[in-house]
Design an enzyme around this catalytic site. Sequence first.
Site, mmCIF file in Angstrom:
data_model
loop_
_atom_site.group_PDB
_atom_site.id
_atom_site.type_symbol
_atom_site.label_atom_id
_atom_site.label_comp_id
_atom_site.label_asym_id
_atom_site.label_seq_id
_atom_site.Cartn_x
_atom_site.Cartn_y
_atom_site.Cartn_z
ATOM 1 N N ALA A 148 -46.015 46.391 14.413
ATOM 2 C CA ALA A 148 -46.083 47.644 15.162
ATOM 3 C C ALA A 148 -46.641 47.388 16.573
ATOM 4 O O ALA A 148 -46.110 47.910 17.559
ATOM 5 C CB ALA A 148 -46.956 48.639 14.421
ATOM 6 N N ASP A 184 -44.029 45.669 18.624
ATOM 7 C CA ASP A 184 -43.010 46.631 19.066
ATOM 8 C C ASP A 184 -43.530 47.479 20.225
ATOM 9 O O ASP A 184 -42.784 47.819 21.141
ATOM 10 C CB ASP A 184 -42.603 47.559 17.911
ATOM 11 C CG ASP A 184 -41.840 46.795 16.841
ATOM 12 O OD1 ASP A 184 -41.384 45.667 17.135
ATOM 13 O OD2 ASP A 184 -41.726 47.316 15.711
ATOM 14 N N LEU A 243 -25.129 12.360 9.946
ATOM 15 C CA LEU A 243 -26.061 11.449 9.275
ATOM 16 C C LEU A 243 -25.388 10.778 8.085
ATOM 17 O O LEU A 243 -24.544 11.384 7.425
ATOM 18 C CB LEU A 243 -27.266 12.234 8.753
ATOM 19 C CG LEU A 243 -28.214 12.835 9.776
ATOM 20 C CD1 LEU A 243 -29.172 13.806 9.103
ATOM 21 C CD2 LEU A 243 -28.987 11.732 10.485
ATOM 22 N N LYS A 288 -33.890 18.852 5.355
ATOM 23 C CA LYS A 288 -32.512 18.978 5.839
ATOM 24 C C LYS A 288 -32.118 20.443 5.690
ATOM 25 O O LYS A 288 -31.800 20.913 4.602
ATOM 26 C CB LYS A 288 -31.562 18.067 5.060
ATOM 27 C CG LYS A 288 -30.183 18.025 5.687
ATOM 28 C CD LYS A 288 -29.337 16.937 5.082
ATOM 29 C CE LYS A 288 -28.021 16.754 5.811
ATOM 30 N NZ LYS A 288 -27.280 17.953 6.083
ATOM 31 N N CYS A 322 -31.430 47.853 -33.945
ATOM 32 C CA CYS A 322 -30.620 46.738 -33.443
ATOM 33 C C CYS A 322 -31.400 45.435 -33.598
ATOM 34 O O CYS A 322 -32.508 45.288 -33.081
ATOM 35 C CB CYS A 322 -30.285 46.969 -31.970
ATOM 36 S SG CYS A 322 -29.379 45.610 -31.227
HETATM 37 S S1 IVH Z 1 -30.792 14.945 12.642
HETATM 38 C C1 IVH Z 1 -28.342 11.970 14.877
HETATM 39 N N1 IVH Z 1 -32.448 16.442 11.232
HETATM 40 O O1 IVH Z 1 -27.546 17.799 9.114
HETATM 41 C C2 IVH Z 1 -28.756 12.834 13.767
HETATM 42 N N2 IVH Z 1 -30.122 16.925 11.117
HETATM 43 O O2 IVH Z 1 -25.659 15.620 8.414
HETATM 44 C C3 IVH Z 1 -28.652 14.268 14.073
HETATM 45 N N3 IVH Z 1 -29.561 18.837 9.716
HETATM 46 O O3 IVH Z 1 -25.347 18.179 11.790
HETATM 47 C C4 IVH Z 1 -29.089 15.134 12.991
HETATM 48 N N4 IVH Z 1 -31.622 19.350 9.155
HETATM 49 O O4 IVH Z 1 -26.832 20.153 11.226
HETATM 50 C C5 IVH Z 1 -31.169 16.199 11.569
HETATM 51 N N5 IVH Z 1 -34.019 17.706 10.091
HETATM 52 C C6 IVH Z 1 -32.751 17.470 10.427
HETATM 53 C C7 IVH Z 1 -31.688 18.254 9.946
HETATM 54 C C8 IVH Z 1 -30.375 17.941 10.310
HETATM 55 C C9 IVH Z 1 -30.346 19.679 9.041
HETATM 56 C C10 IVH Z 1 -28.092 18.916 9.747
HETATM 57 C C11 IVH Z 1 -27.522 18.941 11.131
HETATM 58 C C12 IVH Z 1 -26.551 17.803 11.206
HETATM 59 C C13 IVH Z 1 -26.344 17.443 9.775
HETATM 60 C C14 IVH Z 1 -26.142 15.942 9.639
#
Ligand code: IVH
Length: 699
Positions: free
Chosen positions: A38, A41, A87, A126, A463
Amino acid sequence: MSQAGGTPAAETAARLRAEIEQHNVRYYVYDDPSISDADYDRLMRELQDLEAAHPELVTPESPTQRVGAAPVSAFGSVRHAVPMLSLGNAFDEEDVTAFDRRVTDTLRGAGLLGPAQQTEYFCELKLDGLAISLRYEDGRLVQAATRGDGQTGEDVTSNIRTIKAIPLQLTGPAPRVLEVRGEVLMNRADFEKLNAAQAKRDEKVFVNPRNAAAGSLRQLDPRITAKRPLRFFAYGWGEVQGLPGGQSGLFDEAPAGAAEASPLPEKSHGAMLDWLASLGLPVNVKHNLRATGAEGLMAFYAKVGALRASLPYDIDGVVYKVDSLPAQKLLGFVARAPRFALAHKFPAEEATTTLLDIEVQVGRTGAITPVARLKPVFVGGVTVTNATLHNEDEIRRKDVRIGDTVIVRRAGDVIPEVVSAVLEKRPADAREFVMPKECPVCGSAIERLEDETIARCTGGLFCAAQRKQTLWHAASRKALDIEGLGEKLVEQLVDSGRVKSLADLFSLRPLELVGLDRMGQKSADNLVEAIDKARAPALGRVLFALGIRHVGETTARDVARHFGSIEAIMDADEDALSSVPDVGPVVAGSIRRFFAEQHNRDVIDQLKAQGVQPVAEAVPQDTTLAGKTFVLTGTLPNWTREEASMRIQAAGGKVSGSVSKKTAYLVAGEDAGSKLTKAQELGVTVLDEDALKALLGES
Ligand code: IVH
């Protein structure tokens, strides 16, 4: 910001912007807001009003400019100054040790590591969203692009500018050029809310948060994107040029992946991310961690795996990155991926399979749940053959039909569910589900009240399915606490006809138990002894054990304390029941209706005949906390939450699971999350363990 000078209005605008940005950083970067929604905002409104009165003061970086620009007919394309790579993947420990061995051997060979030294890694989640590159020039966000094919992506600048987590202006001295790489995503709770709203408006629902994030970002109308709750985390960088204040950098060589001759201010990946955070960019500081050697990597993987279900967003694995930037540079790239990083994937939480049939299951209160029988599929680390479809409306809403190819989701230990049907693969003979008119277990009518989503078997304790679950519930720990009376045993006792009601349990003799599946003399004796112990239960436990709708453990205890005897409860009218604090008309009505049924009153008489005599609930002596509701969150230093709860209750306080206006105190430990935020928003007093002890008079 630099437009501060000049008129008082200009100064106020600058002050408000700085303040709002600071709150954004606290919220999105450090997950630690210091004001309520709040108040936030209110600041925004103040700035909006001021800008409306002085349009000349509006800047593109003003936080008011996140509402979304005019729609476009197509996205332009952006060539990435430094390519956006992907990756390499690992699926098991062997892949991880092989990666670590390759890396470590190379670094030792080059003399970057001593012969006995292990590689230091920076470990991240990830994130399951979509990769984005943000370009800042002189601290201002000038362009944002999707990954595309890695060389060229789509220009989504207008859309990205609507995401509050992404600063339009970096804080502090910024480099001439800084390309930030990271992931745009949507929290699961936001995704559920969005889908519910979409469904209500008869608009497209999304399959998962990642699709929702991607769909939201790829809107040609940024005003729509502005309404979608997108988040962002930075995990890397591309081009970096011209560090502020002639800062030449501790490390002057071009790092892997960055344009040649881009001096970086820091020598390690982790330190670079700290630097990004210091500029106001959200970095996942809460979960990023350094680790040593393959063993350290596996420990991180296990830790995150255990945490996965409780994260607010989806992740599909973890990422390991060699921490040292000179080491990264030496390792270089293979094909489209760096040799210095690895994605270690979790088992997928979603899989595709065939829906063979839909059957229904009967719950304790007669609720009918449609259950999908599936062609066995490996998902979330186990083979799944059944999944819930929740209720009839859900099946219609998802348009799932028998014979369909369906997406099944199993996240953490959550019951697997059917997410959606793959419509393109629907066979011609796919059948719609029809709710049966009769209970498959007892043959009683199935009924669905007008404004309810749940259909119910009307058989009640006639039942067998409801009887089994009622008994199982009555025996559970928070009810009569009969140890050893598990699901399988209840099933046998009910199926054989030996146990027809709760009272029948109390006449069981060891002799008749011996010979049941997995029942020897010893366990039969133990069970009868456990049943015997349950003959003098606290009144609240008995009330809870009866399984009355809307009567949970706490309500049962409150009502028991108030009335003092089962007879008084049985004879109470709705007004009398409603006079119990926290008991409203729904609960009161439910209790009254339950005891209006003769067969339910009979159960009480039968229990008494079997020597079951409820004892009055101890009324708390210490009333300092009487009537005060506490909520516990996070990890306390010494007490478990259970212990703390018990002590609060012993002192007359109540413990509830969610924060509301009625909450008197929030007891917060380490890693307290949304409950803490909510308590702060509502102005609820927050206590740590010491303060709680003081309140309990224990310090
Ligand atoms: S590093 C050169 N770190 O995973 C490496 N990627 O498979 C660049 N992603 O396209 C990526 N979490 O969208 C990196 N902590 C993280 C990540 C990550 C998700 C995704 C990203 C990338 C894909 C690679």
